[in-house]
Every structure is written in structure tokens, then in C-alpha cells.
Write a protein that holds these residues in place. Structure first.
Motif, PDB file in Angstrom:
ATOM      1  N   SER A 388      11.556   7.139  13.013  1.00  0.00           N
ATOM      2  CA  SER A 388      11.088   7.945  11.876  1.00  0.00           C
ATOM      3  C   SER A 388       9.749   7.417  11.367  1.00  0.00           C
ATOM      4  N   ARG A 389       9.156   8.149  10.440  1.00  0.00           N
ATOM      5  CA  ARG A 389       7.909   7.710   9.793  1.00  0.00           C
ATOM      6  C   ARG A 389       8.207   6.439   8.980  1.00  0.00           C
ATOM      7  N   PRO A 390       7.280   5.455   8.984  1.00  0.00           N
ATOM      8  CA  PRO A 390       7.502   4.251   8.166  1.00  0.00           C
ATOM      9  C   PRO A 390       7.507   4.609   6.680  1.00  0.00           C
ATOM     10  N   ARG A 391       8.326   3.916   5.916  1.00  0.00           N
ATOM     11  CA  ARG A 391       8.285   4.115   4.455  1.00  0.00           C
ATOM     12  C   ARG A 391       8.315   2.749   3.787  1.00  0.00           C
ATOM     13  N   VAL A 392       7.671   2.658   2.635  1.00  0.00           N
ATOM     14  CA  VAL A 392       7.622   1.354   1.968  1.00  0.00           C
ATOM     15  C   VAL A 392       8.911   1.124   1.194  1.00  0.00           C
ATOM     16  N   LEU A 393       9.217  -0.136   0.952  1.00  0.00           N
ATOM     17  CA  LEU A 393      10.416  -0.496   0.190  1.00  0.00           C
ATOM     18  C   LEU A 393      10.007  -0.716  -1.264  1.00  0.00           C
ATOM     19  N   PHE A 394      10.515   0.118  -2.150  1.00  0.00           N
ATOM     20  CA  PHE A 394      10.160   0.018  -3.569  1.00  0.00           C
ATOM     21  C   PHE A 394      10.982  -1.075  -4.248  1.00  0.00           C
ATOM     22  N   GLY A 395      10.465  -1.547  -5.379  1.00  0.00           N
ATOM     23  CA  GLY A 395      11.196  -2.540  -6.163  1.00  0.00           C
ATOM     24  C   GLY A 395      11.256  -2.098  -7.612  1.00  0.00           C
ATOM     25  N   GLU A 396      11.712  -3.007  -8.483  1.00  0.00           N
ATOM     26  CA  GLU A 396      11.763  -2.723  -9.926  1.00  0.00           C
ATOM     27  C   GLU A 396      11.296  -3.952 -10.693  1.00  0.00           C
ATOM     28  N   ASP A 397      10.527  -3.733 -11.794  1.00  0.00           N
ATOM     29  CA  ASP A 397      10.140  -4.891 -12.609  1.00  0.00           C
ATOM     30  C   ASP A 397      11.212  -5.136 -13.683  1.00  0.00           C
ATOM     31  N   GLU A 398      10.956  -6.115 -14.570  1.00  0.00           N
ATOM     32  CA  GLU A 398      11.969  -6.473 -15.589  1.00  0.00           C
ATOM     33  C   GLU A 398      12.279  -5.307 -16.523  1.00  0.00           C
ATOM     34  N   ALA A 399      11.268  -4.457 -16.756  1.00  0.00           N
ATOM     35  CA  ALA A 399      11.468  -3.338 -17.684  1.00  0.00           C
ATOM     36  C   ALA A 399      12.152  -2.145 -17.014  1.00  0.00           C
ATOM     37  N   GLY A 400      12.463  -2.276 -15.724  1.00  0.00           N
ATOM     38  CA  GLY A 400      13.133  -1.189 -15.010  1.00  0.00           C
ATOM     39  C   GLY A 400      12.178  -0.160 -14.433  1.00  0.00           C
ATOM     40  N   ASN A 401      10.864  -0.440 -14.478  1.00  0.00           N
ATOM     41  CA  ASN A 401       9.882   0.491 -13.899  1.00  0.00           C
ATOM     42  C   ASN A 401       9.784   0.293 -12.394  1.00  0.00           C
ATOM     43  N   ARG A 402       9.481   1.398 -11.715  1.00  0.00           N
ATOM     44  CA  ARG A 402       9.393   1.346 -10.250  1.00  0.00           C
ATOM     45  C   ARG A 402       8.132   0.595  -9.810  1.00  0.00           C
ATOM     46  N   THR A 403       8.272  -0.292  -8.830  1.00  0.00           N
ATOM     47  CA  THR A 403       7.096  -1.004  -8.298  1.00  0.00           C
ATOM     48  C   THR A 403       7.004  -0.761  -6.798  1.00  0.00           C
ATOM     49  N   GLU A 404       5.812  -0.971  -6.246  1.00  0.00           N
ATOM     50  CA  GLU A 404       5.629  -0.798  -4.805  1.00  0.00           C
ATOM     51  C   GLU A 404       4.715  -1.886  -4.261  1.00  0.00           C
ATOM     52  N   PRO A 405       4.787  -2.163  -2.934  1.00  0.00           N
ATOM     53  CA  PRO A 405       3.950  -3.233  -2.376  1.00  0.00           C
ATOM     54  C   PRO A 405       2.477  -2.840  -2.325  1.00  0.00           C
ATOM     55  N   TYR A 406       1.617  -3.806  -2.653  1.00  0.00           N
ATOM     56  CA  TYR A 406       0.161  -3.635  -2.557  1.00  0.00           C
ATOM     57  C   TYR A 406      -0.361  -4.560  -1.471  1.00  0.00           C
ATOM     58  N   GLU A 407      -1.481  -4.170  -0.880  1.00  0.00           N
ATOM     59  CA  GLU A 407      -2.109  -5.015   0.128  1.00  0.00           C
ATOM     60  C   GLU A 407      -3.569  -5.246  -0.230  1.00  0.00           C
ATOM     61  N   THR A 408      -4.063  -6.446   0.130  1.00  0.00           N
ATOM     62  CA  THR A 408      -5.502  -6.698   0.045  1.00  0.00           C
ATOM     63  C   THR A 408      -6.087  -6.190   1.354  1.00  0.00           C
ATOM     64  N   VAL A 409      -7.056  -5.289   1.275  1.00  0.00           N
ATOM     65  CA  VAL A 409      -7.669  -4.717   2.481  1.00  0.00           C
ATOM     66  C   VAL A 409      -9.134  -5.142   2.524  1.00  0.00           C
ATOM     67  N   VAL A 410      -9.509  -5.853   3.579  1.00  0.00           N
ATOM     68  CA  VAL A 410     -10.909  -6.259   3.743  1.00  0.00           C
ATOM     69  C   VAL A 410     -11.493  -5.441   4.881  1.00  0.00           C
ATOM     70  N   ILE A 411     -12.558  -4.683   4.593  1.00  0.00           N
ATOM     71  CA  ILE A 411     -13.145  -3.769   5.578  1.00  0.00           C
ATOM     72  C   ILE A 411     -14.593  -4.173   5.849  1.00  0.00           C
ATOM     73  N   ASP A 412     -14.935  -4.347   7.132  1.00  0.00           N
ATOM     74  CA  ASP A 412     -16.325  -4.588   7.537  1.00  0.00           C
ATOM     75  C   ASP A 412     -16.836  -3.326   8.213  1.00  0.00           C
ATOM     76  N   VAL A 413     -17.860  -2.699   7.633  1.00  0.00           N
ATOM     77  CA  VAL A 413     -18.389  -1.454   8.221  1.00  0.00           C
ATOM     78  C   VAL A 413     -19.914  -1.461   8.221  1.00  0.00           C
ATOM     79  N   ASP A 414     -20.481  -0.634   9.107  1.00  0.00           N
ATOM     80  CA  ASP A 414     -21.931  -0.428   9.055  1.00  0.00           C
ATOM     81  C   ASP A 414     -22.266   0.225   7.713  1.00  0.00           C
ATOM     82  N   ASP A 415     -23.429  -0.130   7.151  1.00  0.00           N
ATOM     83  CA  ASP A 415     -23.814   0.368   5.820  1.00  0.00           C
ATOM     84  C   ASP A 415     -23.699   1.885   5.698  1.00  0.00           C
ATOM     85  N   GLU A 416     -24.052   2.608   6.776  1.00  0.00           N
ATOM     86  CA  GLU A 416     -24.072   4.083   6.704  1.00  0.00           C
ATOM     87  C   GLU A 416     -22.690   4.690   6.484  1.00  0.00           C
ATOM     88  N   HIS A 417     -21.614   3.939   6.871  1.00  0.00           N
ATOM     89  CA  HIS A 417     -20.259   4.506   6.740  1.00  0.00           C
ATOM     90  C   HIS A 417     -19.550   4.055   5.473  1.00  0.00           C
TER      91      HIS A 417
END
Length: 612
Positions: A388-417
Motif C-alpha cells: 500500500s501507499r506509505p503513511r506516517v504514524l501520528f502521535g499525541e502531545d500532553e494536551a491531546g492534540n494530534r502530532t506528526e513526524p517532521y524531517e530536516t530536509v537539506v537540498i543542494d540545487v543549482d541557483d536557477e532551480h
């Protein structure tokens, strides 16, 4: 013998495995006439093909100081450079007393390097920094060293760790030096630095035997093989031992029926091992990773490193397509279940849960690459699966709000893009945290992005940057839920029947979008044969043949010229599919299909979903 245990940390492609090859050669591990493959530590086919280290592997070299001192045995652990395989790295660091941090002289410290280095610094290990590939034309040695220092400060290294020794090296050419301008020599300075800077294991030789399992392997003759470092005492062949879990409960008792030490690339049987030695042990059937193996008098377990939780999951189902069982020989849910449980046993970063209907399994892991490698390994073993399609695993904080995983993304690109990339990442709810020129007409952009938005983006990113962009991702944290993120913009072309794809029909369908099948390919109802140019899905007939009459002969079809179909790799297919689609994986084919093949049932399910 004088002993040193050291791990090599590096980002993917920074030359770690090539450097280990040279350490082997220059320490005399290989005979002069011995034929040795390049990147000898990349032992399985997938590692060789992709040029990445997937499994952590211990090895050892013996080095005799040139002036004739006592020889030193250096146990080296080659660690994976990709964060998806970080579960291996977190455990490995408990086996070593020092680390070599290898950084590319042009690319500098990358996200994966940050991940593993952070773990090493927390354990109090003092790194040796090796700037590799100093002979590159675009090398920027001093800037890279400054980046490494800044990274250590960010990771809260102590004063002793910040005062790190530096060597400049070319792993491919086999030299290291204190001088950044050196272009020849040997790796002797690196051997000397390891012996001088990495402390010998300070462990109790006289206490009862204890050993923490960090790697698990299987052998057809010996059964379960447990690898780790002896933390105290001595173990002898056939000595009675028992296994303890994290709470100190005895899981099983047995004997050390086989002891093996690492000598070069080989595992060699030994009669005994002492505190500090990295060994493999056989004789137990239940003990697993993070368990303590010890003398029967020991009741206190060794504390194991906590493992970061999985962030992504996929459903592995029995292949129920009309073509099931034609190409693979392992097709039943029992076989799939046994194989997945075996994987979860040896790879602690993977969690497997069985569904209520027993014909599918939820497999959770660190990322698309890790699960992609598992699927690729299984298809080579003869399995047929529906993924199946990948899906992220959600979590909950202390207040009961929904949380989701974040990633640090480092991108090296040519200036024009860079403008296009920033725009696309904003659409995926990413926040830009840094943007700076990296030299040579390139820009380095850093984002904090929800993992959910990155699923399926890599292929689009390569198209947007004309294949020149480099993207590195690393798990950052669980943060607030970002709301709806738009998925794939285009619909798909779906086959409305079963048969073989026909050139005449495909020629007529080319105007509809991009085709993914070629004439003669076997098709079935509900199979995806291409991407529609419009947002909605479209059912088409790719088997339609030309009506033959006295006036229309079949020979005119020779003039049909079709555009070559878009062929997807396994990772691209998994990233491409939508929630109501699946990838059918067999040893010979990768096909895309709708999860519900029957068009009427599909419409019913869609109406139910809309009503809900």
C-alpha cells in the motif's frame, strides 16, 4: 593483545567503505596476490548495486607500528550512512570506544552525519575528524572543518570533544596526512591517530562474563548468531550462559556452543574471548537484540541504548491480482508472516502488526528507503506481495492534540532551480529555516517539513531540478499536525479488461497521458497502465485491436511509433501510488493497480468514503 574498538561514521557516498578497503590493504589483512572485490565491506547484492551500507558490520585489522612496538588489533565497525538504517547505528556505538567522523571535502557535514554524530557525542565518545577526498577539484577543506566545528557546538559537545584531531585523506588513493596539501603517502598517520587517541577498552577482566547483543544474524548450520562486545570477564567455549531481558528476567539458558572473532573479513572460531573483544556467539535460540548474555551467576542486565520509534508504515498484503502465483513461489500469508517476523527480530527499527483478517501486515519503519530495501530483498527471495501507499504514524502531545513526524530536509540545487524547489516545498507545508550559497553556482536550502508532505516528492524534485538536485532527509521531531496536504495532481489510466496490450490501442491512448506499459505486456482489469493528463481517473481499453476488412489490412500497423513507456523502480512506484492504489511486487515485475479491481465495487467504496 593491545586492542582498540572504533566506528566509522559518514554520510552516504563520502567514501567510508573505500577507506576501510585501504586500511585492509595497508595493514596486510589481504595477501599480495589475493583477489579482492572493491568495497569489500558491502557484502550483499543490494549494497553493491546501490553503493550504500545497509547493515552494520564489524571487522578487524592488525597493525604493527613501524618502529617495532606491540602489534595493535583495531576492531572497526562500518556503519550505515543513511538515517533510515539508524537503528543499527544507535546500538553499534555501545560496542566502541571512539569514532572516526569522515566528511567529504566538498559536501561537508550532511544531515545523516549530524544524526549519528549526535548519538556518539551523547555517549561521550571523542571523534577523530577525517576530511576525505581532498584531491577533489571543488574541495573547500577549511570551510568544511568550520562546518564540522559548528556542528559539534550545535550538538553540545564538551571541551574535550571539541578539541578533535584532524587528518586530511584520500580513501581511494590510500593516504592520510596532517597536511591539507599532501597528495601522496600512506594511511599510517590514521593508524597512529587511532592508537593514540582512542582509549583501549576500560572493562573489568575479572568480573563474571557479560555481553550485550547488538546485532543478530542467522546461519543455516549454527542457528541464531548474536554479535556484540564482551563487557566484562571471559567467556570460554561451551561455558553455561543465560540470557536476560531489560528487566533482568531470565529468558533462556544454554551453552556458548560456538565463539567467533572477526579477523579481516572473516569470522574465525576462537576458544575464548575477553572483555573488550567484539565477538559472535551461537548456542541460544530465543535471545535477541538488546538482551544481555551472561554467566549464570549474573542477574543484572546491561542497559541498552533506546531506539528511536518508527515514523512510517506500509501494508504488506497477499498478492490477490489475477496474475498471482505466476512469477513467485512464496505467495501465502503464512510465508509472508514468518519472513516479516524474522526481519523484525533482527532489525529493531521495524515493527510488524498482523491485521484482523490475517491476510495483511502493517510494517512500520524509519522511512521509504528502509522499507523499500526490505521489499526488494523479499522479491529477490521469491515473494509476491501487494504493497500500500506509505503513511506516517501520528502521535499525541500532553494536551491531546494530534502530532506528526517532521524531517530536516537539506537540498543542494543549482541557483536557477531554487525558486521552483522553495515553491513546491511550501505547497507541502515545509518551513524554510536556512538558505545560503554553497559555491559553484549552487544553493543549499534547509527546511523543516512534515514527513507526510515528502512522500512521493523525490521523483518530482529530480524532474524540477533536471536531475542535478541532491536531497537529504533526517527525522527531526514530532510536531503539530499541519492539516490537509495535497497529494498527486494527476489521475491514472486504468485498464477495463484483461489481455495483452495492443500497439494500435496504445497509439490512440498516447494523447491521454503518459503510458507505463508496452505492446505485448499482460494486463488485467483494474491495473494502472499510465498517468492521465487530467486530475480524474479514466478507464480505457488498451487491448483494442484494429477492425480488419477487405479495405483495412493489418500490415499498416508497422508505421506505429510509440513513445517508450515510463518504467518505475520499486521506490518510485511506492511513492507514486495514491491511497486507493497498490503496488503488485513479484520477483520479475512491478505493476501498479487499484486496491479494488472491480470498477463497480470501486465506485461504491468511493461513494461510501464521500458520504463519511
Amino acid at each position: 593483545m593491545n586492542l582498540r574498538n572504533v566506528a566509522i561514521i559518514a554520510h552516504v557516498d563520502h567514501g567510508k567503505t573505500t577507506l576501510v578497503d585501504q586500511l585492509f590493504r595497508q595493514s596486510g589483512t589481504f595477501r599480495d596476490n589475493q583477489r579482492v572485490e572493491e568495497r569489500a565491506m558491502d557484502s550483499n547484492d543490494l549494497e553493491k548495486e546501490r553503493g550504500i551500507t545497509i547493515l552494520a558490520k564489524p571487522t578487524s585489522v592488525e597493525w604493527a607500528p613501524p618502529g617495532g612496538g606491540e602489534p595493535v588489533r583495531i576492531n572497526i565497525v562500518d556503519t550505515p550512512g543513511h538515517a533510515d538504517f539508524g537503528g543499527e547505528v544507535e546500538r553499534i556505538l555501545s560496542m566502541v570506544d571512539g569514532v572516526i567522523l569522515l566528511v567529504d571535502s566538498s559536501e561537508g557535514a550532511m544531515p545523516q552525519t549530524k544524526f549519528v554524530t549526535g548519538k556518539a557525542l551523547k555517549l561521550g565518545l571523542r571523534p577523530i575528524v577525517v576530511v576525505n577526498k581532498i584531491d577533489r577539484s571543488d574541495a573547500r577543506v577549511q570551510e568544511v572543518l568550520d562546518e564540522v566545528f559548528d556542528l559539534f557546538v550545535t550538538l553540545e559537545a564538551n571541551d574535550e570533544q571539541l578539541d578533535f584531531p584532524v587528518l586530511y585523506a584520500s580513501g581511494r588513493n590510500g593516504y592520510a596526512s596532517d597536511d591539507a596539501d599532501a597528495r601522496e603517502g600512506t594511511l599510517q598517520p590514521l593508524f597512529e591517530k587511532i592508537v593514540e587517541h582512542v582509549p583501549p577498552p576500560a572493562l573489568d577482566q575479572d568480573a563474571p562474563f557479560s555481553f550485550l547483543v547488538t546485532l543478530l544474524d542467522r546461519d543455516n548450520f549454527l542457528g541464531r548468531i548474536l554479535t556484540g562486545r564482551v563487557q566484562s570477564g571471559t567467556v570460554k567455549l561451551n561455558q553455561p550462559i543465560h540470557a536476560l531481558d531489560a528487566e533482568g528476567k531470565v529468558i533462556e539458558t544454554g551453552r556458548a556452543s560456538k565463539l567467533m572473532a572477526f579477523r579481516g573479513l572473516d569470522r574465525v572460531p576462537v576458544d575464548e574471548a575477553r572483555a573488550g573483544d567484539i565477538i559472535s556467539l551461537a548456542g541460544l535460540t530465543v535471545a535477541t537484540v538488546a538482551n544481555t548474555i551472561a554467566d549464570t551467576t549474573v542477574s543484572e542486565p546491561i542497559t541498552a541504548q533506546p531506539i528511536d520509534p518508527p515514523t512510517l508504515s506500509m501494508r504488506f498484503a497477499v498478492n490477490d491480482s489475477p496474475m498471482a502465483g505466476r512469477e513467485g513461489d512464496k505467495v501465502t500469508s503464512r510465508m509472508i508472516r514468518d519472513r516479516l517476523l524474522r526481519e523484525a527480530e533482527s532489525n529493531v527499527a521495524i515493527k510488524v502488526t498482523e491485521s484482523a483478517d490475517k491476510d495483511s501486515f502493517e510494517v512500520a519503519g524509519r522511512g521509504e528507503l528502509q522499507l523499500g530495501v526490505l521489499i526488494e530483498t523479499m522479491r529477490r527471495e521469491g515473494f509476491e506481495l501487494g504493497i500500500s501507499r506509505p503513511r506516517v504514524l501520528f502521535g499525541e502531545d500532553e494536551a491531546g492534540n494530534r502530532t506528526e513526524p517532521y524531517e530536516t530536509v537539506v537540498i543542494d540545487v543549482d541557483d536557477e532551480h531554487s525558486g521552483t524547489v522553495v515553491d513546491k516545498m511550501n505547497q507541502r507545508k515545509a518551513e524554510m529555516t536556512d538558505m545560503r550559497p554553497s559555491g559553484g553556482g549552487k544553493t543549499r536550502i534547509t527546511f523543516s517539513a512534515p514527513s507526510r508532505g515528502l512522500i512521493g516528492y523525490h521523483g518530482e524534485f529530480l524532474s524540477d531540478t533536471r536531475g542535478t538536485g541532491i536531497m537529504n532527509r533526517l527525522f527531526e521531531k514530532y510536531g503539530p499536525y499541519k492539516g490537509q496536504i495535497d497529494g498527486r495532481k494527476n489521475g491514472v489510466l486504468i485498464s477495463n479488461g484483461s489481455g495483452e496490450a495492443n500497439a494500435y490501442a496504445l497509439n490512440a491512448l498516447e494523447d491521454r497521458g503518459i503510458l507505463m506499459v508496452a505492446p505485448g505486456d499482460p494486463l488485467y482489469e483494474g491495473m494502472i497502465i499510465g498517468e492521465n493528463a487530467k486530475p480524474e481517473d479514466l478507464e480505457v481499453n488498451p487491448m483494442k485491436s484494429k477492425q480488419l476488412t477487405n479495405f483495412r489490412s493489418s500490415g499498416k500497423d508497422d508505421a506505429i511509433r510509440l513513445t517508450p513507456p515510463k518504467v518505475m523502480t520499486l521506490e518510485q512506484a511506492i511513492a507514486y501510488i495514491d491511497d486507493d492504489e497498490m503496488v503488485e511486487v513479484t520477483p520479475k515485475s512491478i505493476r501498479l493497480r487499484k486496491a479494488i479491481l472491480d470498477p463497480h465495487e470501486r465506485k461504491k467504496a468511493s461513494r461510501k468514503k464521500e458520504a463519511a
